[in-house]
Scaffold this motif. Structure first.
Motif, PDB file in Angstrom:
ATOM      1  N   ALA A 188       0.859  -1.185   0.000  1.00 49.87           N
ATOM      2  CA  ALA A 188       0.000   0.000   0.000  1.00 49.87           C
ATOM      3  C   ALA A 188       0.897   1.238   0.000  1.00 49.87           C
ATOM      4  N   PRO A 189       0.456   2.349  -0.603  1.00 50.46           N
ATOM      5  CA  PRO A 189       1.302   3.544  -0.695  1.00 50.46           C
ATOM      6  C   PRO A 189       1.842   4.034   0.649  1.00 50.46           C
ATOM      7  N   GLU A 190       1.048   3.953   1.690  1.00 46.35           N
ATOM      8  CA  GLU A 190       1.508   4.403   3.013  1.00 46.35           C
ATOM      9  C   GLU A 190       2.628   3.515   3.545  1.00 46.35           C
ATOM     10  N   ILE A 191       2.506   2.228   3.308  1.00 43.23           N
ATOM     11  CA  ILE A 191       3.541   1.282   3.743  1.00 43.23           C
ATOM     12  C   ILE A 191       4.807   1.486   2.917  1.00 43.23           C
ATOM     13  N   GLN A 192       4.661   1.671   1.608  1.00 43.28           N
ATOM     14  CA  GLN A 192       5.831   1.897   0.755  1.00 43.28           C
ATOM     15  C   GLN A 192       6.548   3.170   1.164  1.00 43.28           C
ATOM     16  N   ALA A 193       5.803   4.208   1.524  1.00 46.25           N
ATOM     17  CA  ALA A 193       6.425   5.460   1.974  1.00 46.25           C
ATOM     18  C   ALA A 193       7.253   5.218   3.231  1.00 46.25           C
ATOM     19  N   LEU A 194       6.737   4.437   4.158  1.00 50.81           N
ATOM     20  CA  LEU A 194       7.508   4.116   5.371  1.00 50.81           C
ATOM     21  C   LEU A 194       8.760   3.313   5.035  1.00 50.81           C
ATOM     22  N   LEU A 195       8.643   2.350   4.130  1.00 55.03           N
ATOM     23  CA  LEU A 195       9.805   1.553   3.732  1.00 55.03           C
ATOM     24  C   LEU A 195      10.856   2.427   3.048  1.00 55.03           C
ATOM     25  N   ASP A 196      10.408   3.345   2.189  1.00 58.29           N
ATOM     26  CA  ASP A 196      11.342   4.240   1.508  1.00 58.29           C
ATOM     27  C   ASP A 196      12.040   5.154   2.505  1.00 58.29           C
ATOM     28  N   LYS A 197      11.284   5.707   3.434  1.00 60.65           N
ATOM     29  CA  LYS A 197      11.887   6.594   4.434  1.00 60.65           C
ATOM     30  C   LYS A 197      12.868   5.828   5.315  1.00 60.65           C
ATOM     31  N   GLN A 198      12.565   4.593   5.642  1.00 63.12           N
ATOM     32  CA  GLN A 198      13.494   3.785   6.441  1.00 63.12           C
ATOM     33  C   GLN A 198      14.761   3.476   5.654  1.00 63.12           C
ATOM     34  N   ALA A 199      14.621   3.171   4.378  1.00 66.99           N
ATOM     35  CA  ALA A 199      15.799   2.893   3.543  1.00 66.99           C
ATOM     36  C   ALA A 199      16.696   4.128   3.456  1.00 66.99           C
ATOM     37  N   ILE A 200      16.115   5.307   3.321  1.00 64.26           N
ATOM     38  CA  ILE A 200      16.880   6.554   3.268  1.00 64.26           C
ATOM     39  C   ILE A 200      17.552   6.819   4.601  1.00 64.26           C
ATOM     40  N   THR A 201      16.825   6.606   5.690  1.00 58.76           N
ATOM     41  CA  THR A 201      17.393   6.803   7.038  1.00 58.76           C
ATOM     42  C   THR A 201      18.579   5.876   7.261  1.00 58.76           C
ATOM     43  N   GLU A 202      18.493   4.655   6.770  1.00 58.26           N
ATOM     44  CA  GLU A 202      19.613   3.723   6.917  1.00 58.26           C
ATOM     45  C   GLU A 202      20.840   4.205   6.151  1.00 58.26           C
ATOM     46  N   THR A 261      20.076  13.510  13.752  1.00 54.64           N
ATOM     47  CA  THR A 261      18.817  13.742  14.450  1.00 54.64           C
ATOM     48  C   THR A 261      17.910  14.611  13.583  1.00 54.64           C
ATOM     49  N   ASN A 262      16.665  14.700  13.987  1.00 57.64           N
ATOM     50  CA  ASN A 262      15.664  15.519  13.292  1.00 57.64           C
ATOM     51  C   ASN A 262      15.619  15.186  11.801  1.00 57.64           C
ATOM     52  N   ILE A 263      15.562  13.917  11.482  1.00 60.05           N
ATOM     53  CA  ILE A 263      15.520  13.494  10.082  1.00 60.05           C
ATOM     54  C   ILE A 263      14.118  13.726   9.534  1.00 60.05           C
ATOM     55  N   VAL A 315      17.262   1.026  -5.355  1.00 63.31           N
ATOM     56  CA  VAL A 315      18.198   1.340  -4.272  1.00 63.31           C
ATOM     57  C   VAL A 315      18.241   2.855  -4.072  1.00 63.31           C
ATOM     58  N   TRP A 316      18.010   3.291  -2.826  1.00 71.19           N
ATOM     59  CA  TRP A 316      18.106   4.708  -2.472  1.00 71.19           C
ATOM     60  C   TRP A 316      19.553   5.048  -2.130  1.00 71.19           C
ATOM     61  N   ARG A 317      20.059   6.113  -2.748  1.00 73.58           N
ATOM     62  CA  ARG A 317      21.390   6.628  -2.425  1.00 73.58           C
ATOM     63  C   ARG A 317      21.373   8.140  -2.576  1.00 73.58           C
ATOM     64  N   ILE A 318      22.419   8.772  -2.063  1.00 77.44           N
ATOM     65  CA  ILE A 318      22.543  10.219  -2.168  1.00 77.44           C
ATOM     66  C   ILE A 318      22.913  10.587  -3.601  1.00 77.44           C
ATOM     67  N   ALA A 319      22.156  11.508  -4.188  1.00 78.20           N
ATOM     68  CA  ALA A 319      22.476  12.046  -5.509  1.00 78.20           C
ATOM     69  C   ALA A 319      23.165  13.403  -5.371  1.00 78.20           C
ATOM     70  N   LYS A 320      22.781  14.162  -4.336  1.00 75.56           N
ATOM     71  CA  LYS A 320      23.417  15.451  -4.079  1.00 75.56           C
ATOM     72  C   LYS A 320      23.293  15.760  -2.591  1.00 75.56           C
ATOM     73  N   ARG A 321      24.418  16.124  -1.997  1.00 75.80           N
ATOM     74  CA  ARG A 321      24.438  16.524  -0.589  1.00 75.80           C
ATOM     75  C   ARG A 321      24.908  17.963  -0.498  1.00 75.80           C
ATOM     76  N   THR A 322      24.193  18.744   0.291  1.00 75.65           N
ATOM     77  CA  THR A 322      24.605  20.098   0.632  1.00 75.65           C
ATOM     78  C   THR A 322      24.716  20.145   2.147  1.00 75.65           C
ATOM     79  N   LEU A 323      25.905  20.454   2.637  1.00 76.64           N
ATOM     80  CA  LEU A 323      26.129  20.539   4.076  1.00 76.64           C
ATOM     81  C   LEU A 323      26.162  22.005   4.483  1.00 76.64           C
ATOM     82  N   VAL A 324      25.487  22.311   5.568  1.00 80.09           N
ATOM     83  CA  VAL A 324      25.421  23.662   6.109  1.00 80.09           C
ATOM     84  C   VAL A 324      25.941  23.603   7.542  1.00 80.09           C
TER      85      VAL A 324
END
Length: 175
Positions: free
Chosen positions: A5-19, A78-80, A126-135
């Motif tokens: 379901a879209p809500e479950i996929q969103a949680l899985l995607d957010k968890q993959a990014i957090t990892e 933190t504060n992801i 696979v989720w990976r960083i495409a562009k990072r901006t550090l402040v």
């Protein structure tokens, strides 16, 4: 197409990014260059807030020389916050970094807060960083003082199991 379901996929995607965010920080702390490289897509860009601005592959190559020689360091995220948009996502998170450093023979501790604004992309599932901006937000330095609570936490500090760089950290031990 997702089988969830879209809500479950969103949680899985957010968890993959957090990892990926957390694996990046582990890679920095342990000087695990191979792991650090896997956090980026091959064509990713790293803007490290005035310190480096270029292809992430070049940034990883610089870190390969610096991180193994670095002293004790710990990065905490933190504060992801993650905003998904199909196979792309914007992730903002704070990084609190502690490092033990030495300059001109003087040891000191430094505490820094930065904020990463990342564009993640899902490619080949696979989720990976495409562009990072550090402040950079702030920095605080302190004189070196390690007493482990003046002996209350660890009366014999030689008995403590301490973290280290790859391959000497217990994380990389067999078993």
């Amino acid at each position: 197409m997702s089988k969830h379901a879209p809500e479950i996929q969103a949680l899985l995607d957010k968890q993959a990014i957090t990892e990926v965010i957390n694996l990046y920080l582990r890679a920095a702390d342990r000087a695990d260059i191979e792991l650090l490289a896997t956090c980026y897509h091959d064509d990713a860009w790293e803007d490290h807030g005035g310190v480096f601005n270029g292809p992430a592959k070049e940034y990883v190559a610089i870190m390969a020389k610096m991180l193994p020689k670095g002293g004790v360091m710990n990065h905490l995220s933190t504060n992801i916050l993650i905003e998904l948009n199909g196979d792309s996502a914007k992730a903002e998170h704070y990084i609190l970094a502690y490092a033990r450093m030495k300059k001109d023979g003087e040891k000191f501790d430094t505490l820094t807060l930065a904020r990463a604004i990342d564009r993640f992309e899902r490619r080949d599932d696979v989720w990976r960083i495409a562009k990072r901006t550090l402040v950079w937000e702030w920095n605080h330095e302190m004189p070196f003082a390690e007493s482990w609570g003046r002996g209350l936490m660890a009366p014999d500090i030689s008995a403590l199991v301490r973290g280290g760089k790859k391959p000497n950290d217990p994380l990389y031990a067999e078993g």
